[in-house]
Write an enzyme that holds these catalytic residues in place. Structure first.
Site, PDB file in Angstrom:
ATOM      1  CG  HIS A  29      -2.111   0.878   1.039  1.00  0.00           C
ATOM      2  ND1 HIS A  29      -2.067   2.236   1.217  1.00  0.00           N
ATOM      3  CD2 HIS A  29      -3.375   0.586   0.637  1.00  0.00           C
ATOM      4  CE1 HIS A  29      -3.263   2.737   0.949  1.00  0.00           C
ATOM      5  NE2 HIS A  29      -4.068   1.758   0.588  1.00  0.00           N
ATOM      6  CG  ASP A  48      -8.284  -4.587  -3.091  1.00  0.00           C
ATOM      7  OD1 ASP A  48      -9.507  -4.395  -3.027  1.00  0.00           O
ATOM      8  OD2 ASP A  48      -7.472  -3.730  -3.479  1.00  0.00           O
TER       9      ASP A  48
HETATM   10  N1  CMC Z   1       4.074  -7.690  -4.444  1.00  0.00           N
HETATM   11  C1  CMC Z   1       5.408  -7.698  -4.497  1.00  0.00           C
HETATM   12  N2  CMC Z   1       6.186  -6.638  -4.218  1.00  0.00           N
HETATM   13  C2  CMC Z   1       5.571  -5.531  -3.830  1.00  0.00           C
HETATM   14  C3  CMC Z   1       4.185  -5.441  -3.737  1.00  0.00           C
HETATM   15  C4  CMC Z   1       3.418  -6.574  -4.056  1.00  0.00           C
HETATM   16  N3  CMC Z   1       2.084  -6.559  -3.997  1.00  0.00           N
HETATM   17  N4  CMC Z   1       3.832  -4.197  -3.347  1.00  0.00           N
HETATM   18  C5  CMC Z   1       4.970  -3.515  -3.202  1.00  0.00           C
HETATM   19  N5  CMC Z   1       6.020  -4.290  -3.496  1.00  0.00           N
HETATM   20  C6  CMC Z   1       7.436  -3.932  -3.455  1.00  0.00           C
HETATM   21  C7  CMC Z   1       7.824  -3.376  -4.836  1.00  0.00           C
HETATM   22  O1  CMC Z   1       8.337  -4.370  -5.643  1.00  0.00           O
HETATM   23  C8  CMC Z   1       8.829  -2.319  -4.495  1.00  0.00           C
HETATM   24  O2  CMC Z   1      10.085  -2.929  -4.375  1.00  0.00           O
HETATM   25  P1  CMC Z   1      11.376  -2.301  -5.120  1.00  0.00           P
HETATM   26  O3  CMC Z   1      11.517  -0.930  -4.533  1.00  0.00           O
HETATM   27  O4  CMC Z   1      12.455  -3.258  -4.754  1.00  0.00           O
HETATM   28  O5  CMC Z   1      11.041  -2.270  -6.574  1.00  0.00           O
HETATM   29  C9  CMC Z   1       8.406  -1.831  -3.125  1.00  0.00           C
HETATM   30  O6  CMC Z   1       7.611  -2.846  -2.533  1.00  0.00           O
HETATM   31  C10 CMC Z   1       7.599  -0.549  -3.156  1.00  0.00           C
HETATM   32  O7  CMC Z   1       6.565  -0.710  -4.116  1.00  0.00           O
HETATM   33  P2  CMC Z   1       5.977   0.487  -4.938  1.00  0.00           P
HETATM   34  O8  CMC Z   1       5.216  -0.047  -6.097  1.00  0.00           O
HETATM   35  O9  CMC Z   1       7.039   1.500  -5.235  1.00  0.00           O
HETATM   36  O10 CMC Z   1       5.016   1.124  -3.877  1.00  0.00           O
HETATM   37  P3  CMC Z   1       3.781   2.014  -4.225  1.00  0.00           P
HETATM   38  O11 CMC Z   1       3.472   2.779  -3.017  1.00  0.00           O
HETATM   39  O12 CMC Z   1       3.986   2.787  -5.460  1.00  0.00           O
HETATM   40  O13 CMC Z   1       2.687   0.890  -4.566  1.00  0.00           O
HETATM   41  C11 CMC Z   1       0.884  -0.542  -4.660  1.00  0.00           C
HETATM   42  C12 CMC Z   1       1.580   0.564  -3.860  1.00  0.00           C
HETATM   43  C13 CMC Z   1      -0.498  -0.757  -4.044  1.00  0.00           C
HETATM   44  C14 CMC Z   1       0.709  -0.103  -6.108  1.00  0.00           C
HETATM   45  C15 CMC Z   1       1.699  -1.839  -4.611  1.00  0.00           C
HETATM   46  O14 CMC Z   1       1.888  -2.253  -3.288  1.00  0.00           O
HETATM   47  C16 CMC Z   1       1.104  -2.971  -5.441  1.00  0.00           C
HETATM   48  O15 CMC Z   1       1.368  -3.045  -6.654  1.00  0.00           O
HETATM   49  N6  CMC Z   1       0.292  -3.871  -4.821  1.00  0.00           N
HETATM   50  C17 CMC Z   1      -0.424  -4.906  -5.558  1.00  0.00           C
HETATM   51  C18 CMC Z   1      -1.745  -4.383  -6.080  1.00  0.00           C
HETATM   52  C19 CMC Z   1      -2.739  -4.157  -4.971  1.00  0.00           C
HETATM   53  O16 CMC Z   1      -2.936  -4.998  -4.125  1.00  0.00           O
HETATM   54  N7  CMC Z   1      -3.396  -2.996  -5.010  1.00  0.00           N
HETATM   55  C20 CMC Z   1      -4.437  -2.639  -4.033  1.00  0.00           C
HETATM   56  C21 CMC Z   1      -4.013  -1.479  -3.203  1.00  0.00           C
HETATM   57  S1  CMC Z   1      -4.996  -1.202  -1.720  1.00  0.00           S
HETATM   58  C22 CMC Z   1      -6.640  -0.991  -2.128  1.00  0.00           C
HETATM   59  C23 CMC Z   1      -6.936  -0.227  -3.346  1.00  0.00           C
HETATM   60  O17 CMC Z   1      -6.434   0.842  -3.584  1.00  0.00           O
HETATM   61  O18 CMC Z   1      -7.751  -0.730  -4.118  1.00  0.00           O
END
Ligand code: CMC
Length: 380
Positions: free
Chosen positions: A260, A316
């Site tokens: 998140h 989710d």
């Molecule tokens: N699986 C694997 N690695 C992850 C995940 C995940 N679900 N989420 C974050 N990471 C890792 C990511 O690889 C990154 O590592 P690195 O810096 O080494 O590349 C690090 O954590 C930071 O991730 P980020 O994408 O820069 O963080 P963000 O704040 O931009 O992303 C997010 C937040 C929700 C997009 C991401 O956690 C994600 O893709 N999650 C999976 C999709 C998901 O479940 N979304 C629902 C979000 S909550 C409810 C909603 O909004 O609907």
């Protein structure tokens, strides 16, 4: 000129708001001063009143909101006809987005952005979104739509229009909790998109259509469908570890339902939904999805710890197994999210229209400069 870049607008405050507070370090979610854990005692309608009016309703206020919502619960025939025209394989979020946009054409005053008109449209959308999603699912199953029952709550009517059967009290309560938990979440992507769209002083339908478009993405509301698709692909608890390791080994491999932007600890909504999923698994005897989810979290914790990270379940993650145990197909999970989030989107549109400033950030230009124009035949 300031050229600081905040990719993904991470950490940027765009305005003030009275609606929602999130403490991402402590894992707290507060709607207008009330902790989300307490609000699971309330009905969705009470929470809508809270989000829209600033406090929980008295009995009379609650009845007034229910009566107001009932006035517009029936869909215009033209919108039902439009849903009937959708090809059988159309994604439900595409159909929902199109239908909400089409509602504007059936509204005598779709464009007024004065509070009274915005409120009227918001109340109609609150009542109609569950019916739209229910109707959509009925038609996909080759069944006739069900006329909503004015005696049922929003959660109850949602289940009724989906299944055609009067829902049990227990199922209605689970749906109420899911709607309350998904109702609002500050400046998340779809709410920001809805507010930005409204900031041009365009109409509510356009802003909500844009919000639905944003919610659909797999990094946002689309993740709940992604979680169930993953669980179905994995198939059993024994296969979970392999799936997680293989996915994480891929470039940009993501496990849906984890991580998140704001929470650095477990999402408080995931904690509540875990309990609901556990109870449903026990009561239904269908514990497979819940057990696979627990195993997935165990493996993710271990793998993320190796990288010095904490990437925890979000809202989710457990909602997927809850919806599965309520009997919904996986591609309906994101439309259910939209049904809940209409209340949060509308609360933000009230704020935005009441004190508007056009949302217009900048991009730092890094492209070429100083090129000379040549007519088309003289270009190499
Ligand atoms: N699986 C694997 N690695 C992850 C995940 C995940 N679900 N989420 C974050 N990471 C890792 C990511 O690889 C990154 O590592 P690195 O810096 O080494 O590349 C690090 O954590 C930071 O991730 P980020 O994408 O820069 O963080 P963000 O704040 O931009 O992303 C997010 C937040 C929700 C997009 C991401 O956690 C994600 O893709 N999650 C999976 C999709 C998901 O479940 N979304 C629902 C979000 S909550 C409810 C909603 O909004 O609907």
């Amino acid at each position: 000129m300031d050229e600081t870049i905040y990719r993904g607008l991470n950490g940027v405050n765009v305005d003030t708001s009275q609606i929602c507070f999130i403490d991402g370090d402590k894992g707290e979610l507060i709607y207008r001063g009330y902790d989300i854990r307490e609000l699971t005692e309330a009905s969705y309608e009470e929470v809508v009143h809270l989000l829209w009016n600033g406090d929980l309703p008295t009995r009379a206020e609650l009845e007034a909101l229910r009566a107001e919502a009932q006035e517009d619960v029936v869909l215009p025939d033209g919108v039902v006809d439009l849903l009937r025209c959708m090809p059988a394989g159309a994604g439900p979020m595409h159909a929902l987005r199109t239908a909400v946009s089409a509602l504007a054409a059936f509204d005598p005053n779709p464009d007024g952005v004065d509070h009274e008109n915005v409120r009227r449209i918001g109340t109609a959308l609150l009542a109609r979104m569950p019916v739209l999603v229910g109707t959509l699912q009925r038609l996909r199953e080759g069944k006739e739509p069900v006329v909503p029952n004015p005696d049922l709550s929003i959660a109850g009517n949602f289940l009724y229009t989906l299944t055609g059967e009067e829902p049990s009290e227990a199922a209605t309560k689970v749906m109420d909790v899911a709607l309350v938990l998904h109702a609002e979440h500050g400046s998340n992507a779809s709410t920001f998109v809805a507010r930005s769209t409204a900031s041009t002083l365009t109409d509510v339908y356009s802003a909500i259509t844009a919000g639905i478009a944003s919610l659909k993405g797999p990094l946002h509301g689309g993740a709940n469908t992604g979680v169930m698709n993953a669980l179905e692909e994995i198939g059993s608890v024994e296969n979970v570890e392999r799936y997680v390791l293989d996915t994480l080994a891929k470039p940009n491999g993501r496990i849906m339902g984890f991580g998140h932007r704001v929470y650095k600890v477990r999402d408080p909504r995931a904690n509540i939904l875990e309990h609901v999923a556990e109870r449903l698994a026990r009561e239904s005897g269908e514990s497979k999805w819940f057990e696979m989810s627990l195993e997935m979290e165990r493996v993710m914790d271990r793998e993320m710890a190796k990288k010095g990270r904490e990437v925890k379940p979000n809202v989710d993650f457990f909602s997927a197994s809850v919806y599965r145990m309520l009997g919904f197909p996986a591609d309906m999970y994101t439309p259910i999210f939209a049904v809940a989030r209409i209340s949060g989107w509308m609360a933000h549109l009230f704020e935005q229209y009441a004190d508007n400033r056009l949302v217009r950030p900048r991009l730092v230009y890094e492209g070429p400069r100083g090129k000379t124009f040549a007519p088309v035949d003289q270009r190499a």
